[in-house]
Design a protein around this motif. Structure first.
Motif, PDB file in Angstrom:
ATOM      1  N   ILE B  68       0.832  -1.206   0.000  1.00 27.29           N
ATOM      2  CA  ILE B  68       0.000   0.000   0.000  1.00 27.29           C
ATOM      3  C   ILE B  68       0.862   1.251   0.000  1.00 27.29           C
ATOM      4  O   ILE B  68       0.603   2.205  -0.735  1.00 27.29           O
ATOM      5  CB  ILE B  68      -0.926   0.000   1.243  1.00 27.29           C
ATOM      6  N   ILE B 106      -5.291  14.627  -1.027  1.00 27.35           N
ATOM      7  CA  ILE B 106      -6.554  14.163  -0.425  1.00 27.35           C
ATOM      8  C   ILE B 106      -6.271  13.122   0.652  1.00 27.35           C
ATOM      9  O   ILE B 106      -6.959  13.094   1.681  1.00 27.35           O
ATOM     10  CB  ILE B 106      -7.572  13.652  -1.475  1.00 27.35           C
ATOM     11  N   MET B 110      -7.499  13.844   4.402  1.00 25.94           N
ATOM     12  CA  MET B 110      -8.435  12.945   5.082  1.00 25.94           C
ATOM     13  C   MET B 110      -7.844  12.389   6.366  1.00 25.94           C
ATOM     14  O   MET B 110      -8.561  12.145   7.334  1.00 25.94           O
ATOM     15  CB  MET B 110      -8.842  11.800   4.149  1.00 25.94           C
ATOM     16  N   ALA B 111      -6.535  12.168   6.367  1.00 28.12           N
ATOM     17  CA  ALA B 111      -5.907  11.653   7.584  1.00 28.12           C
ATOM     18  C   ALA B 111      -5.957  12.686   8.711  1.00 28.12           C
ATOM     19  O   ALA B 111      -5.949  12.337   9.892  1.00 28.12           O
ATOM     20  CB  ALA B 111      -4.458  11.249   7.315  1.00 28.12           C
ATOM     21  N   LEU B 112      -6.030  13.971   8.342  1.00 27.12           N
ATOM     22  CA  LEU B 112      -5.957  15.035   9.349  1.00 27.12           C
ATOM     23  C   LEU B 112      -7.298  15.652   9.700  1.00 27.12           C
ATOM     24  O   LEU B 112      -7.488  16.125  10.811  1.00 27.12           O
ATOM     25  CB  LEU B 112      -5.020  16.149   8.846  1.00 27.12           C
ATOM     26  N   ALA B 113      -8.220  15.693   8.748  1.00 31.68           N
ATOM     27  CA  ALA B 113      -9.446  16.472   8.963  1.00 31.68           C
ATOM     28  C   ALA B 113     -10.655  15.761   8.390  1.00 31.68           C
ATOM     29  O   ALA B 113     -10.561  15.046   7.387  1.00 31.68           O
ATOM     30  CB  ALA B 113      -9.303  17.850   8.310  1.00 31.68           C
ATOM     31  N   ARG B 167      -7.181  22.528  11.809  1.00 31.32           N
ATOM     32  CA  ARG B 167      -6.534  21.226  11.643  1.00 31.32           C
ATOM     33  C   ARG B 167      -5.274  21.301  10.800  1.00 31.32           C
ATOM     34  O   ARG B 167      -4.319  20.595  11.041  1.00 31.32           O
ATOM     35  CB  ARG B 167      -7.520  20.210  11.032  1.00 31.32           C
ATOM     36  N   TRP B 200      -1.302  21.241  11.609  1.00 31.41           N
ATOM     37  CA  TRP B 200      -0.409  20.611  10.637  1.00 31.41           C
ATOM     38  C   TRP B 200      -0.122  21.570   9.483  1.00 31.41           C
ATOM     39  O   TRP B 200      -1.045  22.198   8.956  1.00 31.41           O
ATOM     40  CB  TRP B 200      -1.051  19.351  10.058  1.00 31.41           C
ATOM     41  N   ASP B 228       5.784  15.815  13.798  1.00 29.09           N
ATOM     42  CA  ASP B 228       4.473  15.999  14.423  1.00 29.09           C
ATOM     43  C   ASP B 228       3.727  17.209  13.888  1.00 29.09           C
ATOM     44  O   ASP B 228       2.617  17.511  14.331  1.00 29.09           O
ATOM     45  CB  ASP B 228       4.635  16.135  15.946  1.00 29.09           C
ATOM     46  N   ALA B 255       4.168   7.599  11.703  1.00 27.89           N
ATOM     47  CA  ALA B 255       2.803   7.587  12.248  1.00 27.89           C
ATOM     48  C   ALA B 255       1.809   8.153  11.241  1.00 27.89           C
ATOM     49  O   ALA B 255       0.689   7.649  11.092  1.00 27.89           O
ATOM     50  CB  ALA B 255       2.748   8.390  13.553  1.00 27.89           C
ATOM     51  N   VAL B 256       2.210   9.205  10.523  1.00 31.85           N
ATOM     52  CA  VAL B 256       1.347   9.770   9.485  1.00 31.85           C
ATOM     53  C   VAL B 256       1.218   8.785   8.318  1.00 31.85           C
ATOM     54  O   VAL B 256       0.122   8.552   7.809  1.00 31.85           O
ATOM     55  CB  VAL B 256       1.903  11.127   8.986  1.00 31.85           C
ATOM     56  N   GLN B 259      -1.368   6.258   9.019  1.00 21.55           N
ATOM     57  CA  GLN B 259      -2.753   6.726   8.852  1.00 21.55           C
ATOM     58  C   GLN B 259      -3.092   6.857   7.361  1.00 21.55           C
ATOM     59  O   GLN B 259      -4.184   6.504   6.920  1.00 21.55           O
ATOM     60  CB  GLN B 259      -2.952   8.087   9.552  1.00 21.55           C
ATOM     61  N   ALA B 261      -1.857   5.219   4.912  1.00 16.46           N
ATOM     62  CA  ALA B 261      -2.009   3.890   4.295  1.00 16.46           C
ATOM     63  C   ALA B 261      -3.444   3.380   4.438  1.00 16.46           C
ATOM     64  O   ALA B 261      -3.967   2.718   3.538  1.00 16.46           O
ATOM     65  CB  ALA B 261      -1.023   2.906   4.920  1.00 16.46           C
ATOM     66  N   LYS B 262      -4.083   3.716   5.570  1.00 15.88           N
ATOM     67  CA  LYS B 262      -5.480   3.292   5.739  1.00 15.88           C
ATOM     68  C   LYS B 262      -6.370   3.979   4.712  1.00 15.88           C
ATOM     69  O   LYS B 262      -7.283   3.372   4.151  1.00 15.88           O
ATOM     70  CB  LYS B 262      -5.977   3.650   7.142  1.00 15.88           C
ATOM     71  N   VAL B 263      -6.116   5.261   4.488  1.00 17.10           N
ATOM     72  CA  VAL B 263      -6.903   6.001   3.491  1.00 17.10           C
ATOM     73  C   VAL B 263      -6.633   5.429   2.099  1.00 17.10           C
ATOM     74  O   VAL B 263      -7.557   5.126   1.338  1.00 17.10           O
ATOM     75  CB  VAL B 263      -6.555   7.507   3.522  1.00 17.10           C
TER      76      VAL B 263
END
Lengths: 391, 391
Positions: B68, B106, B110-113, B167, B200, B228, B255-256, B259, B261-263
């Motif tokens: 991914i 995008i 989406m990961a942030l907001a 955000r 961010w 961060d 860490a980002v 997140q 990767a899930k999106v």
């Protein structure tokens, strides 16, 4: 601690990589790994497909930006193909090309529903469709499928759950994970219910090409006014063995295609172009090859049926065009644990029912079409020789 | 009438196709069309790039599903490249490959907001970033850029607009549409403001490779704890002349990346694979070729500066790595109308300022790097000979 969108943060990590990690822990003592996890036909693409992919990718004709809706040659070839498969009149304006079927789904879902809206899915469901809706803040309600009828959706439950304001119903046929093939008459009834309620029916037919040859999967694309109630999704990945090239398609009204193009422009402007050009050649040219694969996958299904008749405790609850849904012999133990041990101890990699919805702990999804019949027959010994450690 | 998601239905159709339609209406009387609309370098990819694309696409090594986060070879090659460009320590876990930079944006957004959250952008903005946020139901607030300072963002306005709960701040440098290159010291100040507010900073550096060679674009990737507060976006499309292959990249904390990767799994599982393998070879190998292109685009910028010094009424308000932002001579007439007539009458295709934000009616965006210096010099005669019909 950095702050993320809670709708994303609460999602579990994508499931396939964790399953592949279990597979890596298998020591090989039971013979070669049998990977029935992610749906990937275990044979390579046709040599002509590879040749056309290479030719198009090395050409300057496809290095620039392309049309958002897709290459005209592929939209046209796919419209002709869909027209033939369904005996319907589908034209180039009805087609939008996407980067695979997950993207077809999210584009369609975003065109129809936003945060706070309600969408229906079946239980069990294809997990990426559920996580897609959840991460967009769309509320998901589940309608049950009946294990005793081979996991067909419960038409009464759909009728009861539909109400004004329900934006869409997402169906997958042939189904992922159960394999269930929804009969045309059932799809017609569900379509009528959706249309009467003003709800879009979004029908994912990624595994359509593995249906036994013959009748059309359904007659909905010949219904008067289908355009206002139906969106069909498809993936070229499985049938042409090219998931790495990421191509899928949407069949819908020109008005829907127009809305989806706005979403796609923001998602990624257009699907990768050179593979589209190659597929436009392959779609008519590789018909016989695909028919041969269909027959081969039929043989694989037969092999799995034989195996399951000889593995007491393991029950073939449903089987269809690509997947089988199998009840494991440990009623008090979660499918996650069983699948992990099956992978690590017996070298059989499959997906836990857990991943696909509520109350699915008793099931495992076998993507049986990944493996040839001889390999599938080896499951008999491995399943019969398997026991959970400490049980 | 079918019901669509109002957040999608209210979006205008994607702007580029309508502009290309104006271009088609040009009759050729002023000479060949000069297309300064969508940013596409007017030279082909390097022959080796095409060869590697063809080789990878025709290989069975890339037909299956991939990771991914992207192919390990490309993540690693890009991490090394970023480390070099910024003099920073970036490793493979900091990189996520996407299908182009719109998808990078995008996915990060989406990961942030989520719907209802607030995000800051500059005015003017890159329109796809604004439509992406709008279609997700994310609230957009604009901070002005000052035309008299070459459209640098107003640091005071950012300080005043930032408040707990905002955000992210989306910046593009070198800027689209104005071309403005944000100085490292300004980016440092903005980063500090964002970090102090828990916001961010999402920095799109698609046009970074066209900066004059020399210093790093900024020092933020060497700041303690940048992970961060900062996410950097990039596109391989412009620099390698392969937008049709759709590849971009994200540089962020592990860490980002987790997140995102899930999106991405829901958006399209993974970016197309074979082009990733080809790029992994090209990234170190085509360094000299890219340096040559950078110099060439510098010559194009010089040519445009010459032209603009000799076209009274047309004012070069900002110019940078790829784009110029030009004030047209018709203060009471919208940029949409001026751009349409420029395309249809003078054969100069550019984008109206209108598309990029509030109060931008007086401007046009010229993607000058699309055309060679000789072609750019032809703008002098065409602009001086142009008048709006009926004015």
């Amino acid at each position: 601690m950095p702050h993320f969108n809670p709708l994303i943060a609460r999602l579990s990590p994508p499931p396939i990589p964790s399953v592949l990690a279990w597979a890596k822990a298998y020591d090989g003592t039971r013979g070669p790994l049998i990977d029935l996890s992610q749906a990937v036909p275990g044979y390579p693409p046709h040599p002509d497909m590879l040749k056309w992919l290479g030719e198009a990718a090395s050409s300057t004709a496809y290095t620039g930006y392309g049309a958002i809706e897709g290459e005209a040659v592929l939209r046209s070839a796919y419209a002709e193909h869909v027209s033939k498969v369904y005996g319907a009149k589908i034209s180039v304006e009805n087609i939008h090309i996407t980067s695979g079927c997950n993207q077809a789904f999210i584009s369609a879902a975003m065109a129809l529903a936003g945060s706070g809206d309600t969408v229906l899915m079946t239980n069990p469901f294809y997990f990426n469709q559920e996580t897609t809706l959840s991460m967009l803040g769309i509320k998901v309600e589940l309608v049950p499928c009946d294990p005793s009828s081979g996991f067909l959706p419960d038409i009464e439950a759909i009728a009861q759950t539909l109400r004004p304001g329900v934006r869409m119903l997402a169906l997958v046929s042939p189904n992922n994970p159960t394999g269930a093939v929804y009969p045309p008459a059932l799809l017609q009834k569900i379509f009528d219910l959706c249309r009467n309620n003003g709800t879009w029916l979004v029908l994912d037919e990624t595994y359509r090409d593995f249906l036994a040859a013959g009748d059309a999967p359904h007659g909905l694309l010949s219904e008067d006014g289908w355009q206002d109630s139906l969106i069909c999704l498809y993936s070229f990945s499985k049938s042409f063995c090219i998931p790495g090239h990421r191509l899928g398609a949407i069949t819908a009204s020109p008005a829907v295609v127009e809305q989806i193009a706005k979403v796609m422009d923001n998602l990624q402007i257009c699907a990768p172009r050179s593979a589209q050009a190659a597929l436009a050649k392959a779609l008519p040219a590789l018909d016989d090859w695909r028919a041969g694969n269909r027959a081969e996958i039929g043989r694989r299904a037969d092999a799995l049926r034989q195996v399951m008749a000889r593995t007491p405790g393991w029950k073939l609850q449903a089987i269809g065009a690509y997947f089988a849904y199998i009840r494991h012999p440990y009623p008090d133990i979660g499918s996650d644990f069983v699948a992990e041990k099956l992978a690590k101890i017996a070298g059989i990699v499959c997906l836990p029912g857990d991943y696909f919805g509520e109350g699915q702990e008793g099931y495992l999804r076998f993507a049986f079409a990944n493996a040839d019949a001889d390999t599938i027959l080896k499951l008999e010994e491995r399943l019969n020789g398997f026991s959970l450690p400490g049980i």
